[in-house]
Design a protein around this motif. Structure first.
Motif, PDB file in Angstrom:
ATOM      1  N   VAL A 122       0.865  -1.184   0.000  1.00 14.99           N
ATOM      2  CA  VAL A 122       0.000   0.000   0.000  1.00 14.99           C
ATOM      3  C   VAL A 122       0.899   1.231   0.000  1.00 14.99           C
ATOM      4  N   GLY A 123       0.717   2.082  -0.947  1.00 12.23           N
ATOM      5  CA  GLY A 123       1.461   3.338  -1.006  1.00 12.23           C
ATOM      6  C   GLY A 123       0.508   4.502  -0.892  1.00 12.23           C
ATOM      7  N   ILE A 124       0.731   5.362   0.096  1.00 10.96           N
ATOM      8  CA  ILE A 124      -0.105   6.543   0.299  1.00 10.96           C
ATOM      9  C   ILE A 124       0.755   7.773   0.029  1.00 10.96           C
ATOM     10  N   GLY A 125       0.512   8.413  -1.078  1.00 15.46           N
ATOM     11  CA  GLY A 125       1.300   9.574  -1.467  1.00 15.46           C
ATOM     12  C   GLY A 125       2.668   9.223  -2.004  1.00 15.46           C
ATOM     13  N   THR A 126       2.978   7.942  -2.106  1.00 16.37           N
ATOM     14  CA  THR A 126       4.258   7.466  -2.617  1.00 16.37           C
ATOM     15  C   THR A 126       4.090   6.006  -2.993  1.00 16.37           C
ATOM     16  N   ASN A 127       5.151   5.362  -3.457  1.00 20.83           N
ATOM     17  CA  ASN A 127       5.078   3.967  -3.886  1.00 20.83           C
ATOM     18  C   ASN A 127       5.638   3.041  -2.814  1.00 20.83           C
ATOM     19  N   SER A 128       4.958   1.948  -2.607  1.00 22.10           N
ATOM     20  CA  SER A 128       5.486   0.908  -1.725  1.00 22.10           C
ATOM     21  C   SER A 128       6.422   0.020  -2.530  1.00 22.10           C
ATOM     22  N   ASP A 129       7.193  -0.812  -1.842  1.00 24.49           N
ATOM     23  CA  ASP A 129       8.062  -1.767  -2.531  1.00 24.49           C
ATOM     24  C   ASP A 129       8.088  -3.063  -1.736  1.00 24.49           C
ATOM     25  N   SER A 130       8.918  -4.002  -2.171  1.00 25.23           N
ATOM     26  CA  SER A 130       8.925  -5.320  -1.539  1.00 25.23           C
ATOM     27  C   SER A 130       9.417  -5.281  -0.102  1.00 25.23           C
ATOM     28  N   THR A 131      10.235  -4.263   0.252  1.00 27.16           N
ATOM     29  CA  THR A 131      10.716  -4.128   1.631  1.00 27.16           C
ATOM     30  C   THR A 131       9.788  -3.251   2.449  1.00 27.16           C
ATOM     31  N   ASN A 132       9.423  -2.108   1.903  1.00 31.94           N
ATOM     32  CA  ASN A 132       8.505  -1.185   2.574  1.00 31.94           C
ATOM     33  C   ASN A 132       7.107  -1.380   1.990  1.00 31.94           C
ATOM     34  N   ARG A 133       6.433  -2.415   2.457  1.00 33.88           N
ATOM     35  CA  ARG A 133       5.131  -2.750   1.885  1.00 33.88           C
ATOM     36  C   ARG A 133       4.052  -1.739   2.240  1.00 33.88           C
ATOM     37  N   LEU A 134       4.277  -0.980   3.302  1.00 29.98           N
ATOM     38  CA  LEU A 134       3.421   0.157   3.613  1.00 29.98           C
ATOM     39  C   LEU A 134       4.295   1.396   3.551  1.00 29.98           C
ATOM     40  N   ALA A 135       3.987   2.302   2.643  1.00 29.01           N
ATOM     41  CA  ALA A 135       4.768   3.521   2.474  1.00 29.01           C
ATOM     42  C   ALA A 135       3.825   4.716   2.513  1.00 29.01           C
ATOM     43  N   VAL A 136       4.179   5.723   3.335  1.00 27.09           N
ATOM     44  CA  VAL A 136       3.343   6.909   3.496  1.00 27.09           C
ATOM     45  C   VAL A 136       4.207   8.149   3.311  1.00 27.09           C
ATOM     46  N   SER A 137       3.787   9.030   2.422  1.00 28.41           N
ATOM     47  CA  SER A 137       4.434  10.324   2.264  1.00 28.41           C
ATOM     48  C   SER A 137       3.431  11.388   2.698  1.00 28.41           C
ATOM     49  N   SER A 138       3.715  12.010   3.860  1.00 29.87           N
ATOM     50  CA  SER A 138       2.737  12.926   4.432  1.00 29.87           C
ATOM     51  C   SER A 138       3.421  13.791   5.472  1.00 29.87           C
ATOM     52  N   GLU A 139       2.816  14.933   5.784  1.00 27.83           N
ATOM     53  CA  GLU A 139       3.357  15.782   6.840  1.00 27.83           C
ATOM     54  C   GLU A 139       3.175  15.165   8.212  1.00 27.83           C
ATOM     55  N   ALA A 140       2.220  14.291   8.365  1.00 22.27           N
ATOM     56  CA  ALA A 140       1.974  13.643   9.662  1.00 22.27           C
ATOM     57  C   ALA A 140       1.157  12.386   9.447  1.00 22.27           C
ATOM     58  N   SER A 141       1.228  11.489  10.406  1.00 21.79           N
ATOM     59  CA  SER A 141       0.413  10.277  10.410  1.00 21.79           C
ATOM     60  C   SER A 141      -0.247  10.166  11.769  1.00 21.79           C
ATOM     61  N   LEU A 142      -1.517   9.830  11.793  1.00 20.35           N
ATOM     62  CA  LEU A 142      -2.274   9.762  13.043  1.00 20.35           C
ATOM     63  C   LEU A 142      -2.771   8.353  13.282  1.00 20.35           C
ATOM     64  N   LEU A 143      -2.460   7.834  14.468  1.00 19.00           N
ATOM     65  CA  LEU A 143      -3.010   6.571  14.947  1.00 19.00           C
ATOM     66  C   LEU A 143      -3.764   6.888  16.229  1.00 19.00           C
ATOM     67  N   SER A 144      -5.077   6.707  16.221  1.00 14.92           N
ATOM     68  CA  SER A 144      -5.887   7.104  17.368  1.00 14.92           C
ATOM     69  C   SER A 144      -6.644   5.908  17.939  1.00 14.92           C
ATOM     70  N   HIS A 145      -7.235   6.117  19.089  1.00 17.81           N
ATOM     71  CA  HIS A 145      -7.988   5.056  19.768  1.00 17.81           C
ATOM     72  C   HIS A 145      -9.334   4.826  19.083  1.00 17.81           C
ATOM     73  N   ASP A 146      -9.937   3.699  19.385  1.00 17.35           N
ATOM     74  CA  ASP A 146     -11.276   3.389  18.896  1.00 17.35           C
ATOM     75  C   ASP A 146     -12.186   3.174  20.093  1.00 17.35           C
ATOM     76  N   GLY A 147     -12.178   4.160  21.000  1.00 13.73           N
ATOM     77  CA  GLY A 147     -13.040   4.086  22.168  1.00 13.73           C
ATOM     78  C   GLY A 147     -12.286   3.965  23.472  1.00 13.73           C
ATOM     79  N   ALA A 148     -11.041   3.521  23.444  1.00 14.42           N
ATOM     80  CA  ALA A 148     -10.275   3.397  24.696  1.00 14.42           C
ATOM     81  C   ALA A 148      -8.818   3.691  24.387  1.00 14.42           C
ATOM     82  N   GLY A 149      -7.933   2.722  24.621  1.00 13.77           N
ATOM     83  CA  GLY A 149      -6.515   2.945  24.381  1.00 13.77           C
ATOM     84  C   GLY A 149      -6.115   2.583  22.961  1.00 13.77           C
TER      85      GLY A 149
END
Length: 369
Positions: A122-149
């Motif tokens: 999965v590439g978001i704003g950039t291309n993924s490759d065989s080593t970096n299968r998830l690649a994100v090009s962004s000013e920030a990335s947010l991981l938030s809770h789903d109701g608790a921690g």
């Protein structure tokens, strides 16, 4: 013979039918609406007032006007009138207003959901490759809770593998934290991406810290290093048993205790002070004396300084035969690392009576190492 095709309900030309072109053209119009099906909307309850030929919509529930009673049907304008086609399960239509493909599941038009399981990358704003299968090009990335921690989990196969966060400058490593090569959590830094320093490492069994940012010995005063509890001093070890190793303090800063022979204070720098209220007994008319065994011994071979102060208030009771003016100052003899003899002499004009004594406050100062 059936009058419509079984799937798209296209009208069939019947035997001996007059004006066959009408049926044929109607079938083409339906094909025009259904093949590569595209609708403008799926939530407008009123038909447009001036539709274009070929315009198509999904009729929502509770539609009005000529669309009334055609819930969920495909309404297309043939240039003269609205035609309605009842969808069959599995039909897919692209909705321009939603920029989404929907399909008829038999009871409702539902948005298609792509499967995101076992993707190659999965590439978001950039291309993924065989080593970096998830690649994100962004000013920030947010991981938030789903109701608790919320937990971010980085798993590795074996202790010798790596599970870490790597911070880079120009794709060259500058800092890393995690478990790299073992299960000890470590923080490492580098100025060039080649030479690395383990600033802090925490033993997984004890939680204790080591690393370049921690004192290497009690005499390590390198600027910027963190003080170890056993090499530094604080509320927990200012008072306690002092000790040393090769002249370097290894225990507390101050040690204080009492015995039957008095009180003593030891300092981490080696200084020791002993004090005692001594009673010098009658030896002869000209002498009262006592042996003082220090409450804590001084270093072997040392000669501590010993001082005495006469308790003049008690002299009248302990030695009424003499006065302060009739006595010499305290003298000492037999000075050693563990004891000293204390002496007070009477002048020629005075003498002690049998059983009399002299009280002194005595102080010995020296070194315990």
């Amino acid at each position: 013979m059936s009058e419509e095709t079984p799937v798209l309900s296209l009208p069939l030309i019947q035997p001996s039918q007059a004006q066959k072109h009408v049926t044929h053209n109607e079938a083409l119009m339906r094909l025009d609406a259904l093949v590569q099906a595209v609708v403008l909307t799926r939530d407008s309850i009123s038909p447009p007032s001036d539709p274009d030929a070929g315009e198509c919509h999904i009729v929502p529930s509770a539609a009005t006007g000529v669309w009334s009673g055609q819930d969920h049907a495909l309404a297309y304008f043939d240039g003269t009138a609205w035609q309605f086609l009842a969808a069959r399960p599995g039909w897919r239509v692209y909705v321009l207003s939603d920029l989404q493909t929907v399909f008829w599941d038999g009871s409702a038009w539902t948005g298609e959901t792509a499967s995101f399981q076992n993707l190659n990358g999965v590439g978001i704003g950039t291309n993924s490759d065989s080593t970096n299968r998830l690649a994100v090009s962004s000013e920030a990335s947010l991981l938030s809770h789903d109701g608790a921690g919320h937990q971010l989990k980085i798993n590795k196969s074996a202790a010798a593998d790596t599970a870490s966060l790597l911070f880079q400058t120009g794709w060259s490593g500058r800092a890393e934290m995690g478990t790299a090569g073992d299960d000890a959590f470590a923080i490492k830094v580098s100025a060039d991406g080649a030479a690395w320093h383990t600033a802090l490492s925490f033993d997984p069994g004890t939680g204790l810290a080591t690393g370049d940012a921690v004192q290497t010995s009690a005499t390590d005063t390198s600027a910027g290093r963190l003080m170890r509890a056993d090499f530094g001093y604080g509320p927990g070890n200012v008072l306690g048993a002092v000790s040393e190793s090769a002249g370097v303090p290894t225990g507390a800063v101050i040690e204080r205790a009492s015995t039957v022979n008095g009180d003593y204070i030891r300092f981490a720098d080696g200084t020791q002070i002993c004090q005692f209220n001594a009673s010098l007994s009658y030896i002869s008319a000209g002498l009262c004396s006592a042996v003082w065994t220090f409450p804590a011994g001084f270093v072997s071979g040392s000669t501590p300084q010993v001082q005495g102060t006469l308790n003049s208030d008690s002299l009248a009771a302990s030695a009424p035969s003499v006065t302060v003016a009739g006595l010499t100052g305290m003298t000492i003899s037999g000075l050693g690392a563990t004891s000293v003899t204390l002496n007070v002499n009477a002048l020629a004009s005075a003498s002690f009576g049998s059983g009399e004594s002299v009280d002194l406050g005595v102080l010995a100062i020296g070194r315990w190492y």
